[in-house]
Design a protein around this motif. Structure first.
Motif, PDB file in Angstrom:
ATOM      1  N   GLU A 190     -52.241  27.034  81.998  1.00 56.39           N
ATOM      2  CA  GLU A 190     -50.890  26.789  82.528  1.00 56.39           C
ATOM      3  C   GLU A 190     -49.796  27.224  81.576  1.00 56.39           C
ATOM      4  OE1 GLU A 190     -50.087  23.056  84.286  1.00 56.39           O
ATOM      5  OE2 GLU A 190     -51.907  23.080  85.526  1.00 56.39           O
ATOM      6  N   ALA A 191     -50.055  27.103  80.290  1.00 62.69           N
ATOM      7  CA  ALA A 191     -49.029  27.530  79.334  1.00 62.69           C
ATOM      8  C   ALA A 191     -48.809  29.036  79.433  1.00 62.69           C
ATOM      9  CB  ALA A 191     -49.459  27.151  77.908  1.00 62.69           C
ATOM     10  N   LEU A 192     -49.893  29.768  79.565  1.00 67.55           N
ATOM     11  CA  LEU A 192     -49.769  31.213  79.728  1.00 67.55           C
ATOM     12  C   LEU A 192     -49.035  31.547  81.020  1.00 67.55           C
ATOM     13  CD1 LEU A 192     -50.364  34.128  78.959  1.00 67.55           C
ATOM     14  CD2 LEU A 192     -52.671  33.852  79.876  1.00 67.55           C
ATOM     15  N   SER A 193     -49.374  30.819  82.072  1.00 69.71           N
ATOM     16  CA  SER A 193     -48.701  31.023  83.354  1.00 69.71           C
ATOM     17  C   SER A 193     -47.190  30.854  83.199  1.00 69.71           C
ATOM     18  CB  SER A 193     -49.258  30.045  84.388  1.00 69.71           C
ATOM     19  OG  SER A 193     -48.688  30.277  85.642  1.00 69.71           O
ATOM     20  N   ALA A 194     -46.794  29.855  82.444  1.00 72.54           N
ATOM     21  CA  ALA A 194     -45.361  29.634  82.209  1.00 72.54           C
ATOM     22  C   ALA A 194     -44.753  30.785  81.427  1.00 72.54           C
ATOM     23  CB  ALA A 194     -45.156  28.311  81.468  1.00 72.54           C
ATOM     24  N   ARG A 195     -45.499  31.296  80.436  1.00 72.05           N
ATOM     25  CA  ARG A 195     -44.954  32.424  79.663  1.00 72.05           C
ATOM     26  C   ARG A 195     -44.800  33.666  80.540  1.00 72.05           C
ATOM     27  NH1 ARG A 195     -48.325  30.162  75.655  1.00 72.05           N
ATOM     28  NH2 ARG A 195     -49.976  31.682  75.956  1.00 72.05           N
ATOM     29  N   LEU A 196     -45.729  33.855  81.479  1.00 69.14           N
ATOM     30  CA  LEU A 196     -45.602  34.990  82.400  1.00 69.14           C
ATOM     31  C   LEU A 196     -44.359  34.851  83.284  1.00 69.14           C
ATOM     32  CD1 LEU A 196     -49.307  35.576  83.433  1.00 69.14           C
ATOM     33  CD2 LEU A 196     -47.768  37.285  82.437  1.00 69.14           C
ATOM     34  N   SER A 197     -44.109  33.617  83.740  1.00 70.02           N
ATOM     35  CA  SER A 197     -42.907  33.406  84.554  1.00 70.02           C
ATOM     36  C   SER A 197     -41.649  33.698  83.747  1.00 70.02           C
ATOM     37  CB  SER A 197     -42.883  31.972  85.086  1.00 70.02           C
ATOM     38  OG  SER A 197     -43.981  31.760  85.951  1.00 70.02           O
ATOM     39  N   GLN A 198     -41.670  33.269  82.471  1.00 71.09           N
ATOM     40  CA  GLN A 198     -40.513  33.570  81.618  1.00 71.09           C
ATOM     41  C   GLN A 198     -40.330  35.071  81.427  1.00 71.09           C
ATOM     42  OE1 GLN A 198     -41.643  31.316  78.205  1.00 71.09           O
ATOM     43  NE2 GLN A 198     -40.677  29.413  78.912  1.00 71.09           N
ATOM     44  N   LEU A 199     -41.441  35.781  81.252  1.00 70.51           N
ATOM     45  CA  LEU A 199     -41.357  37.227  81.101  1.00 70.51           C
ATOM     46  C   LEU A 199     -40.696  37.844  82.336  1.00 70.51           C
ATOM     47  CD1 LEU A 199     -42.159  39.876  79.599  1.00 70.51           C
ATOM     48  CD2 LEU A 199     -44.355  39.765  80.771  1.00 70.51           C
ATOM     49  N   ARG A 200     -41.133  37.415  83.512  1.00 71.71           N
ATOM     50  CA  ARG A 200     -40.525  37.907  84.747  1.00 71.71           C
ATOM     51  C   ARG A 200     -39.023  37.618  84.790  1.00 71.71           C
ATOM     52  NH1 ARG A 200     -43.352  39.040  89.551  1.00 71.71           N
ATOM     53  NH2 ARG A 200     -45.183  40.148  88.781  1.00 71.71           N
ATOM     54  N   GLU A 201     -38.682  36.420  84.411  1.00 69.08           N
ATOM     55  CA  GLU A 201     -37.265  36.074  84.462  1.00 69.08           C
ATOM     56  C   GLU A 201     -36.450  36.906  83.488  1.00 69.08           C
ATOM     57  OE1 GLU A 201     -37.002  31.768  84.081  1.00 69.08           O
ATOM     58  OE2 GLU A 201     -38.424  31.648  85.763  1.00 69.08           O
ATOM     59  N   SER A 202     -36.996  37.133  82.312  1.00 74.24           N
ATOM     60  CA  SER A 202     -36.230  37.923  81.347  1.00 74.24           C
ATOM     61  C   SER A 202     -36.105  39.364  81.821  1.00 74.24           C
ATOM     62  CB  SER A 202     -36.869  37.844  79.957  1.00 74.24           C
ATOM     63  OG  SER A 202     -37.993  38.686  79.882  1.00 74.24           O
ATOM     64  N   GLN A 203     -37.149  39.881  82.489  1.00 74.58           N
ATOM     65  CA  GLN A 203     -37.044  41.227  83.081  1.00 74.58           C
ATOM     66  C   GLN A 203     -35.936  41.255  84.130  1.00 74.58           C
ATOM     67  OE1 GLN A 203     -40.960  41.906  84.704  1.00 74.58           O
ATOM     68  NE2 GLN A 203     -41.778  42.705  82.800  1.00 74.58           N
ATOM     69  N   ALA A 204     -35.896  40.212  84.948  1.00 73.75           N
ATOM     70  CA  ALA A 204     -34.897  40.163  86.022  1.00 73.75           C
ATOM     71  C   ALA A 204     -33.491  40.064  85.447  1.00 73.75           C
ATOM     72  CB  ALA A 204     -35.179  38.991  86.954  1.00 73.75           C
ATOM     73  N   GLU A 205     -33.367  39.255  84.407  1.00 74.09           N
ATOM     74  CA  GLU A 205     -32.030  39.099  83.814  1.00 74.09           C
ATOM     75  C   GLU A 205     -31.492  40.399  83.239  1.00 74.09           C
ATOM     76  OE1 GLU A 205     -32.023  35.878  80.991  1.00 74.09           O
ATOM     77  OE2 GLU A 205     -32.633  34.487  82.582  1.00 74.09           O
ATOM     78  N   LYS A 206     -32.379  41.125  82.568  1.00 74.98           N
ATOM     79  CA  LYS A 206     -31.937  42.404  82.001  1.00 74.98           C
ATOM     80  C   LYS A 206     -31.351  43.294  83.075  1.00 74.98           C
ATOM     81  CE  LYS A 206     -35.327  42.682  78.369  1.00 74.98           C
ATOM     82  NZ  LYS A 206     -36.665  43.243  78.157  1.00 74.98           N
ATOM     83  N   VAL A 207     -32.023  43.325  84.245  1.00 72.98           N
ATOM     84  CA  VAL A 207     -31.558  44.176  85.335  1.00 72.98           C
ATOM     85  C   VAL A 207     -30.276  43.622  85.954  1.00 72.98           C
ATOM     86  CG1 VAL A 207     -32.109  44.950  87.672  1.00 72.98           C
ATOM     87  CG2 VAL A 207     -33.831  45.119  85.862  1.00 72.98           C
ATOM     88  N   SER A 208     -30.261  42.324  86.195  1.00 72.58           N
ATOM     89  CA  SER A 208     -29.177  41.749  87.009  1.00 72.58           C
ATOM     90  C   SER A 208     -27.819  41.787  86.324  1.00 72.58           C
ATOM     91  CB  SER A 208     -29.522  40.304  87.378  1.00 72.58           C
ATOM     92  OG  SER A 208     -30.743  40.260  88.069  1.00 72.58           O
ATOM     93  N   ASN A 209     -27.812  41.826  85.010  1.00 71.88           N
ATOM     94  CA  ASN A 209     -26.538  41.798  84.306  1.00 71.88           C
ATOM     95  C   ASN A 209     -25.919  43.177  84.126  1.00 71.88           C
ATOM     96  OD1 ASN A 209     -26.662  39.050  84.062  1.00 71.88           O
ATOM     97  ND2 ASN A 209     -27.774  39.117  82.115  1.00 71.88           N
ATOM     98  N   LEU A 210     -26.626  44.204  84.608  1.00 70.99           N
ATOM     99  CA  LEU A 210     -26.127  45.553  84.404  1.00 70.99           C
ATOM    100  C   LEU A 210     -24.955  45.861  85.313  1.00 70.99           C
ATOM    101  CD1 LEU A 210     -29.465  47.437  84.086  1.00 70.99           C
ATOM    102  CD2 LEU A 210     -27.693  47.312  82.344  1.00 70.99           C
TER     103      LEU A 210
END
Lengths: 162, 162, 162, 162, 162, 162, 162, 162
Positions: A137-157
């Motif tokens: 589950e901890a890894l699962s959470a880190r994967l979700s964070q990775l996705r969110e950080s990818q999304a944030e990079k795009v969305s703020n452009l």
């Protein structure tokens, strides 16, 4: 820093190291240790066999194989294990990876290989993590964070089109 | 009728038998006995390995491997021998053999495979015979006769264009 | 240093020399002398014919033909001999060798050509050696040593993934 | 009815006759006699050479070559003549003619071949007629009539879309 | 120096001039004058039409069209004339000329285009000369000399393989 | 200078900005304001959905989507709107855009995407303008002027072939 | 039943009618009348030109062109108009439409064509409707209903996997 | 008979059911229940989103997506989850699956999809089982038995070549 390797990363040639480096780097960022080896389906078939058949005993759960040309490495690995095997076709011949892609993905019925994009070493790492996260589950959470950080990079452009 | 097999013919799947049959038929017509086996690089890698490493001891000199899809069979054979290995890419997937061709021919440096045309089972037999004929003058003469009979069939043709 | 040439190496154009050089270098390392000529299937068809039909008389046993574009050279050679003919498709047009590959490998029934990988000049040399080694035990031993040295180079590699 | 052949039509295999028949039919409709022969670049290279080198002496002005697979026939013809050579790539392998197209059209510098569409036997006939019409005004007029009749067939069509 | 143009050379874009230059250079070496124009099937269809329909009146006998991408120029030319039309597909898009090749060669029945190799501007010139030489013995002799000089360049080559 | 955006331009990655810049530049030259955003079908699907479903409310009439690799962006946009959607396949993977082209153009029945050429950002802008010009006569006139200026640039070119 | 045609549908050959029929059927279902004609870019270029240049005067707003092989029809149409032009590449040659796709979509800068999927006649109709709907709210509503009915058909499906 | 579904199988169209049936059949043979739904990335994007985001709550661990043409389904699924997603490219267009393969496998960095062979529905099932078997020893044993039974079928074959 990770300690016990869960993922075995094989490359068909030492010249593939630069194309594959993001694979173990991404795994490390996700807190997953990996064992990285060069082993050729054609030049060292016995080494491949030995690394693969001994992998479960060393605690390895997923195997990633990166190779170019007539990329048989992932298939040769899959022939010796029922662990999930991920293929990374590499664009190292003049045909720019279409040869490695077809050699990796068109496996006959009964022995699947999970193929990612040409030169997709980082995606192979994320896919391996997604598989491991089914029981972590901890890894699962880190994967979700990775996705969110990818999304944030795009969305703020913002692009100025004037 | 031939007796001692000189050529080992391997196929990746029992469904390849019909596409490969002209291979042993052509060899037989040239007076060359063959051993024909189904052995898959992915489903029976150990059988492939055993058939190949034991081949020289059984008097086999050339190995022909016919396979479709991500056709690894010839490469897997070549990994275990320095005998000449001939690949016949088979058009058994929806991609009509381009996958099998690239998987067979694009071998990395150091481990060659001699690839013939897609579905070229008969050409593989003739190529094997040409290799064996280097030390068999009677076979060499039979190959020359085969060429001449091919030429005669063509040369006597007349087409009426009126 | 080798003396009597056993392998005839033909190239379709003088601009192919750099891509083909590893062919005669690899043969020389294996102790096999070669005769190297430029001869074009289209610009000098009579030269091709003469070099090929006279080859057996000069003691040549295997012919290697390297060509790009609509690579007809290996086929033109094969039309004039029953010696084994090896094609090296070269990536010299904008299509990166897929034209030369299909022009080399898709030979019609009756006249085979043994095709190796695109730009696979060194593999052609090893394949020629494998054919010659069927009647040359010392060469066979050198080929086994070459395989072992290839394997050793790979097996001793360590990659630090931390 | 035409009498003296002006166009030599060669096919690589007797199995190509059905795909090539519209070639001599179209020529005949345009009043051009043709000589039609089966001759293989690989199985009967000497026949190809003889037919081609003797062609000018028999009054032939244009040569059409239809072939499938690694279609070398047009190139082999062009190697022996400076008459215009037209290639018809045939879709007879599993690759549906892309092999024959690349083998025909990608000729190296110095020896051109005029390639028409895959299975384009009728277009080869019209192209040959266009070449001959440069010195034959009656033929030129027949070509213009052929164009007009093609246009009329199209222009009178009505499709009911209600 | 040539005077009356016999060959019209069209290019689809001013950026194609460098790829096409060997076309008029080769024609000039063979003593054939050419008229060279930029005219786009898509941007200037009326200019194409006017240049083509007026070509016979200016003494032009053969039209060469060089274009990249969806190369319609040769087809657009052929739609307006029964003069022989030669297409030179240019590798100017990311697809390296396979788009231009298929757009040029796959003409529908009734309107042929004589396609040469990708970027084959020089071959287009030689093909045009071969067509014109059918009614010009001096040109025919110059073409034979060109062939001989090509052959000599190749035949005198020696490669040192020791 | 334009003010109210009529065209929404989306890109799958910030690395696509350079390949897409001519899109908004061409629109601006035609007097059409555009809104330019980076939004990924895979990393930010909700952002894509929101930008698309809110587009009609912001006065946007046409959506252009530029993406490389397995270019799903245009399809993902089309899934959420009945506004016209234009795809620009980008050559950003080793396969030079053929992957993006097929991923963009081969949409299943019911949900069309208007695909332009690989890297054809400027053509996408002109196509969008052509659509908008159906209800904007001044824009229609500017498009005609653009065509004329393109034609003039070509028509005034002279190439010296002597 | 619709009355005034808004969409001009052109086909390159009468043999394309069956592949294109869903185009005018879909338009009719959406209440859009169409004018359907056979006109070939190569056999009847003047008819194409006339139909296209006169189209605005007849009230036509969008032009759809379906063609196979070296599909130039859409490009030839676009050369004569600034109305939106939609291409339907048809799989009528042995290359299964990849020739028609590249010939349609790879238009040079300045003259765009909106290409839909191979054999995508129905999608072309929907795209034309989407364009027309920008100034037709009733049509826009019918398009939304079409989308909803497509979704409903899918959403109500149940597959029994036991 | 299995009860709680662990694998969600999605298909882009009801016409894909026949090509995908071996997927749930193979899962059932391995004792794995599956939920099978038709959901289109383009016609029902909201249904895809809902099925995927709710999947973990229903106990689903792996998602398999089968689609043809510009196969976006697996990518659209992957955009909404960090569960492992397996793509089955289907050969349903005239391009025989190469479009679906590239659309599935060439995912951009950050959002991987595990692609199996064209029409490889059964391999997708086995891959899903391999992933689930990492935390299910009984399933792991059944997978080993499946491999052994595959090997036995091959190993007992005899082909009579006399």
């Amino acid at each position: 820093v990770p300690d016990t390797p869960k993922v075995l990363i094989l490359m068909g040639s030492v010249s593939d190291v630069d194309l594959m480096r993001t694979c173990w780097q991404q795994l490390a960022e996700l807190g997953i240790a990996s064992e990285v080896r060069v082993a050729s389906a054609h030049r060292t078939p016995d080494l491949v066999r030995e690394l693969v058949t001994s992998a479960p005993g060393r605690g390895l759960r997923v195997i990633i194989a990166g190779a170019g040309w007539a990329a048989h490495l992932a298939g040769a690995v899959a022939a010796h294990t029922t662990l999930p095997v991920i293929a990374v076709p590499l664009a190292t011949s003049s045909l720019q990876g279409i040869d490695a892609l077809l050699s990796s993905v068109q496996m006959p019925a009964g022995v699947p290989v999970a193929t990612v994009s040409i030169n997709g070493a980082r995606n192979a790492a994320i896919l391996a993590a997604q598989i491991l996260a089914l029981s972590d589950e901890a890894l699962s959470a880190r994967l979700s964070q990775l996705r969110e950080s990818q999304a944030e990079k795009v969305s703020n452009l913002k692009v100025d089109s004037t």
